[in-house]
Scaffold this motif. Structure first.
Motif, PDB file in Angstrom:
ATOM      1  N   HIS A   1       0.709  -1.372  -0.066  1.00 19.33           N
ATOM      2  CA  HIS A   1       0.015   0.002   0.050  1.00 19.33           C
ATOM      3  C   HIS A   1       0.610   1.352  -0.158  1.00 19.33           C
ATOM      4  N   ASP A   2       0.391   2.145  -0.643  1.00 18.87           N
ATOM      5  CA  ASP A   2       1.198   3.666  -0.640  1.00 18.87           C
ATOM      6  C   ASP A   2       0.682   4.500   0.348  1.00 18.87           C
ATOM      7  N   ARG A   3      -0.411   4.215   1.189  1.00 16.94           N
ATOM      8  CA  ARG A   3      -0.969   4.741   2.272  1.00 16.94           C
ATOM      9  C   ARG A   3      -1.082   4.002   3.430  1.00 16.94           C
ATOM     10  N   HIS A   4      -1.061   4.373   4.656  1.00 14.65           N
ATOM     11  CA  HIS A   4      -1.373   3.688   5.762  1.00 14.65           C
ATOM     12  C   HIS A   4      -2.680   4.163   6.234  1.00 14.65           C
ATOM     13  N   LEU A   5      -3.712   3.686   5.714  1.00 13.91           N
ATOM     14  CA  LEU A   5      -5.133   4.461   6.139  1.00 13.91           C
ATOM     15  C   LEU A   5      -5.616   3.609   7.522  1.00 13.91           C
ATOM     16  N   GLU A   6      -6.341   4.184   8.386  1.00 10.62           N
ATOM     17  CA  GLU A   6      -6.817   3.450   9.617  1.00 10.62           C
ATOM     18  C   GLU A   6      -7.705   2.239   9.227  1.00 10.62           C
ATOM     19  N   SER A   7      -8.365   2.372   8.110  1.00  4.32           N
ATOM     20  CA  SER A   7      -9.308   1.429   7.763  1.00  4.32           C
ATOM     21  C   SER A   7      -8.725   0.117   7.238  1.00  4.32           C
ATOM     22  N   MET A   8      -7.295   0.429   7.023  1.00  5.45           N
ATOM     23  CA  MET A   8      -6.726  -0.918   6.668  1.00  5.45           C
ATOM     24  C   MET A   8      -6.052  -1.511   7.695  1.00  5.45           C
ATOM     25  N   LYS A   9      -5.879  -1.019   8.875  1.00  7.19           N
ATOM     26  CA  LYS A   9      -5.030  -1.435  10.088  1.00  7.19           C
ATOM     27  C   LYS A   9      -5.920  -2.621  10.719  1.00  7.19           C
TER      28      LYS A   9
END
Length: 464
Positions: free
Chosen positions: A361-369
């Protein structure tokens, strides 16, 4: 006692909780046990009594817990709890550290404030008092165990610590220790590092911060880091906005001990640097070198067992981050409040599952964690007035906190019970693996490495 919450605010809270109630019926086991279940009497805060301590039965529980186990967020009670933790150190500089985890869905309340994402909700924050001889039980969505934080007490302190001799033999100034079991087998990439979960993102990134970032990343460009300023201004207020990160892989831990099921894990209050592999496979970066240690850490977290016990220790940046004084120590002393204002720091361990195409992922979004651990901390030298509106703060269980003026006692060595264990790894801290670069020349990068231990290689000196 604390002022009652306004009727309109309670209605809003009830509406929020009712909306999510159907998804939360199975989430209460641990919370009900810790905070008081249906058979428990109403706590002192709910009865309008002072939340000041054990006399009203609120110590070790959330002051906002109801008889049914539902947690109500009363900002005044949370503020009083933090204020008591601050005053418990008798006016001396101290570290305030909390284990953060999500509330049951029906107890979550939206958080509003400057620079707060639209989907932010209240969380629970359990106090982990410093320099205790017993660890504090913690539990999150993905991990259950216990934790403790120890640090070098300032000269002339009226609160002697049993860890004084331990720090006297080392360069590190503080250490966070965690021990427990995973409740979820990681399926994606694991990260550990700093996540600014309470920062005010309603501001652009300062030019001087960008300059410092570019210079710093040039020094550590060979390391697998993820750094992001996070979404700012209007973008920061949207749902699932990205927060600011500086994280790395599991080699960010300074020591990892894996104790197989059926064997006894080490005592968290013992000297973990001297137990070898007597309590399981023991990996310590300072003794193995970065290359061997990174390989061992990656292998360990690729093969997590839900039955084994994991002991994780972190102290790497303690020589450059003065948590008690809330200062950076890089040649000179720089107030951390200049960078973080009134927000605390969070050191978190989380997982991000990779997409179907296998790319990162190129971004660490809260929904992914999936958060496994989240420790929020700040010094009592600074004020954090917004936190009581975002967290339900709780005391550690009774008897955990060290009493003021307790006699100093040297940290004890762990005594192996001779229990069956896995064989010594050739790359563990007591094995014969190579040091992975300990003999290389001390370049500029190596000099910075001594200050930023959790990232560069030559930082792992045995004297730490």
């Amino acid at each position: 006692g604390p002022a009652p919450v306004a009727k309109g605010a309670r209605c809003a809270m009830c509406a929020c909780c009712t909306k999510r109630q159907s998804e939360a019926e199975a989430e209460e086991g641990f919370f009900t046990t810790l905070f008081g279940g249906p058979s428990s009497q109403s706590n002192g805060a709910a009865a309008g009594k002072s939340p000041s301590g054990a006399a009203n039965g609120t110590r070790g529980r959330f002051a906002g817990a109801t008889p049914s186990g539902t947690l109500q967020h009363e900002e005044e009670v949370s503020a009083a709890t933090v204020r008591r933790h601050t005053l418990d150190v008798c006016g001396e500089r101290s570290l305030l550290l909390y284990s953060v985890s999500d509330l049951p869905a029906k107890s979550r309340v939206p958080v509003v404030g400057p620079g707060v994402p639209a989907d932010r909700c209240t969380q629970q924050a359990l106090h982990v008092p410093p320099n205790t001889t017993e660890a504090v039980p913690i539990e999150t969505e993905c991990f259950v165990g216990k934790s403790m934080v120890i640090y070098r007490t300032p000269p002339g302190s009226s609160r002697p610590s049993q860890y004084g001799p331990y720090f006297g033999r080392r360069k590190r100034n503080w250490e966070v220790r965690v021990q427990g079991r995973f409740k979820r087998i990681p399926k994606g990439d694991m990260f550990i590092g700093i996540v600014l979960r309470d920062f005010n993102y309603d501001q652009s990134v300062a030019t001087h911060s960008k300059i410092v970032k570019n210079a710093g990343m040039a020094l550590v460009k060979s390391y697998d880091l993820y750094l992001s300023w996070g979404d700012r201004c209007g973008d920061a207020l949207k749902k699932d906005a990205e927060l600011s990160h500086l994280v790395t892989g599991m080699s960010g831990w300074d020591q990892i001990i894996c104790t197989p099921s059926g064997s006894t894990p080490p005592d968290l209050a013992c000297d973990l640097g001297e137990i070898g592999d007597s309590r399981g496979l023991n990996y310590e970066r300072a003794k193995m070198g970065l290359k061997n240690y990174s390989e061992a850490a990656d292998e360990t977290f690729r093969n997590i067992s839900l039955e084994d016990t994991y002991t994780l220790c972190f102290w790497g940046v303690s020589q450059v981050i003065d948590l008690l004084g809330w200062q950076f120590k890089i040649g000179t002393h720089i107030s951390m409040a200049r960078f973080f204002e009134e927000s605390p720091l969070h050191v978190a361990m989380y997982e991000i599952e990779r997409p179907a195409n296998g790319k990162k992922h190129d971004r660490h979004l809260e929904s992914m964690k999936h958060y496994y651990l989240d420790f929020m901390f700040w010094s009592n030298a600074v004020s954090t007035p917004s936190l009581p509106s975002r967290y339900i703060f709780a005391d550690a269980p009774p008897g955990i906190a060290q009493s003021p003026g307790a006699p100093a006692r040297e940290i004890q060595r762990d005594r192996s019970d001779g229990s069956q264990r896995r064989g010594t790894s050739p790359t563990s801290s007591t094995g014969s693996g190579t040091s992975g670069g300990q003999g290389s020349a001390r370049s500029i990068l190596a000099a910075w490495g001594q200050r930023l231990r959790w990232i560069p290689q030559q930082t792992c000196s045995n004297g730490a």
